[in-house]
Design an enzyme around this catalytic site. Sequence first.
Site, PDB file in Angstrom:
ATOM      1  N   HIS A 145      11.582  -3.604   4.650  1.00 51.92           N
ATOM      2  CA  HIS A 145      11.054  -2.236   4.685  1.00 51.92           C
ATOM      3  C   HIS A 145      10.733  -1.827   6.125  1.00 51.92           C
ATOM      4  CE1 HIS A 145       9.443   1.157   2.372  1.00 51.92           C
ATOM      5  NE2 HIS A 145       8.463   1.233   3.263  1.00 51.92           N
TER       6      HIS A 145
ATOM      7  N   TYR B 113      -7.774  -8.877   9.493  1.00 52.15           N
ATOM      8  CA  TYR B 113      -9.007  -9.435   8.951  1.00 52.15           C
ATOM      9  C   TYR B 113      -8.928  -9.756   7.464  1.00 52.15           C
ATOM     10  CZ  TYR B 113     -11.026  -7.625  13.289  1.00 52.15           C
ATOM     11  OH  TYR B 113     -11.288  -7.367  14.594  1.00 52.15           O
TER      12      TYR B 113
ATOM     13  N   ARG C  66      11.111   6.539  -1.506  1.00 51.53           N
ATOM     14  CA  ARG C  66       9.718   6.448  -1.095  1.00 51.53           C
ATOM     15  C   ARG C  66       8.708   6.855  -2.162  1.00 51.53           C
ATOM     16  NH1 ARG C  66       9.529   9.144   4.970  1.00 51.53           N
ATOM     17  NH2 ARG C  66      11.537   8.361   5.723  1.00 51.53           N
TER      18      ARG C  66
END
Length: 835
Positions: A86, A130, A40
Amino acid sequence: MSADLPGEEPPAADRVSAVRVEEEMEQSYIDYAMSVIVGRALPDARDGLKPVQRRILYAMHEEGISSNAGHRKASNIVGDTMGSYHPHGDQSIYDALARMAQEFSLRYPLVDGQGNFGSVDGDPPAAMRYTEARMAPLAEEMLRDIEKDTVDFESNYDDRLQEPVVLPAAVPNLLLNGASGIAVGMSTNIPPHNLGEVIDGVVHLIDNPDCTVSDLMEFVQGPDFPTGANIVGRQGIYDAYQTGRGKLRVRAELEVDEEEGRIVVTELPYQENKARRIERIANDVNSGRIEGISDLRDESDREGIRVVIELKRGANADVVRNQLLEHHLERTFGVISLALVDGQPRVLNLKQLLEEYLKHRREVVRRRSEHLLAEAEDRAHILEGRLKALEHVDEVVGLVRNAEDRDGAKAALREAFEFSKAQAEHIVRMQLGSLTSMEAAELREEYEDVTAEIERLETILGDESELLGVIEEELLEVKAKYDDDRRTAIVEDTGSVTDEDLIPEEEMVVVLTEDDYVKRMPLSSFDPQHRGGKGIIGTRLKDGDRVSTVFQASTHDYLLCFTSAGQVYQLKTYELPEMGRTARGRSAVNVLSLDRDERVTAIVNTDDFDEDEFLTMVTRGGYIKRTPVGEFDNILSTGIRAVSLEAGDELVDVAVTDGESDVIVGTEGGMVIRFDETEARAMGRTARGVNAIKLTDRNVGSENLADRRDWEGDAVVGLVCATEADDRDLLTVTWHGYGKRTPLSAYRRQSRYGKGLIDIKTNARNGHVVALKTVSEDDDLVIMSEGGQIMRTHAREVSEQGRNTMGVRVMRLDDRDWVASVDVFDASTRADASE
């Protein structure tokens, strides 16, 4: 009974094993920590990406969302990445995607975003439904040739798909875009850099694999932040590049408009929240912490940042600027170059970072070449079969026509012409149109091209230099395509609010001892005495210590301190501790990083520099060297090399010359030689120089000297510069306190590397020469003895005599005390000091 039935599991109690809780917790925590570190938080040193970033780019590549394709909904990209590679939540993926699209976060964005992806004011990105995105052109360079077996693949989380362990990375992304992340017990914070500079550094490393970090810093000047601003000083950069850790002072770019009475901020430090910073400035103005500001406006737009700070009438703009820099417009960027190398976290210096990338590219190009070579050999094999078939076209057609089926045709061709299975398969599938003469010519041309490609690939795989040449060529192509101007300037560390602003400019006398004690005292503390006086106490020494150097300087002067070891350091006079006459001083280690047995032998004031001048140096062994002053513009706190020395030699004196003067070199034995400075050609910092004077083998006649020297014969003691029309005198001072002035015109010009002329007699009364200076009658002298006595006298008090004379007593010394050093300052300085 049922528990004994075959195939039935034993009771749960029988399957429980006893373990110590601390061991289980320790192992579980280690597993968790390594999962966070590798999976990570930390980037791979090869492609500079964290797993989530790599998976986003690969998912976009697999979906064909290239820089030439249309933008795709960010939610679609996030969904594909999460579903295939993922499985850690959509928000973390979208955050990583958004950051790769932010021009204020990445120096070279890897994602081309459309929509609101956040701002420098701390506004978060719009919801993923968006916004739209596609790969940026540079991201395609990261994935270039991934389909050519250039990197290893591994199974995804559900063993359904394959994902790359690392990307081919045709660009050194780790340094270009930097990285930040917090793992368990460690963190990384690598600043972004300029693409052109980093590629130049990699190319230099390819050409010079034994180069040092300092060599690479000639190409990689320092971090280059996407938000511009300024890095203050080079020491933090040097530390970060040498050790992998350092602290950078990043300062906003601002302009002071005194006519309009305003300060305009146009660039902020990297990762600074503009809106929050403006709010905090306003709070400090309202609380009275910052004075002189009447209004604060944010006029930023799409063209860039513009924060206008209006000043009150009568406010001092420089004072307000210093307050803003001290409290708000300067921050520290802590560099920790931590990255994964072979799956293990390592802190890397600049060279190691570039070496890891170069090692990766070497493997990528090798594997790509092997892949292309296999394809080319397969194609050449097919073309050989087709060309052979064309040579026997009638027989081939006859065999195919008479065969019962395709398999029979293939078998007949293989038996008749010894074709391979692949060749026979291809020939059977050939169309009649490919039998034309034009097609045959095209086949022969293609075969020649494929053969040439095979030779090229075999050369690359067989010759390491050819492989590195390919890497260098590809890097330079990337540079030509994506290079841009540097955004972050590196400015000298003059400070925003410094002690210099509070310290009055004053003439000082600086004293250094052999045990590296140093201090400064006001020149006004010492009244002139007549020649032959004893002086007054100038410093109190500890047992066994002796004064080595005394010189005069202003508190605001920048000084170049040259040492016996050939190093040069830079400091300001006010940085030295100011103490009284009877104080010992403080250790010079706090000011200059001197080695054991290294001492300061010459001081040069940089205020005297002009661009076309030279620093002319002489060594004890008689070597002289001239170096342009521009070579000493950037001096590290650890010093830089000023001259290379032979074993046992020392740097003894340095003077500023203009390229049109004569130099006069003097020895302990009282000899001097005068010659045109151009006879010693200009050289670089690390050169040794050329011979200045022939030194005799005779020992200098000074009692108590032999047991304090580690060399035999005469030695150079100093140099001065003069012009033909110079009406000044040459001042010579000896160990026992005697000296004289002799007109410079008495020393005729000779050729370099002669024996010279006798300047002063160095007998038992005088002792050897310790100082050589040019003076006029209006100058003052500061003379200091090894025992700490200091005397100030007028130069005219010292008699003017001819060459080869004894001189007169200049300073009366106690038994077992000798002259250590002499400095000269002119009449204007004397007047300023008296005021």
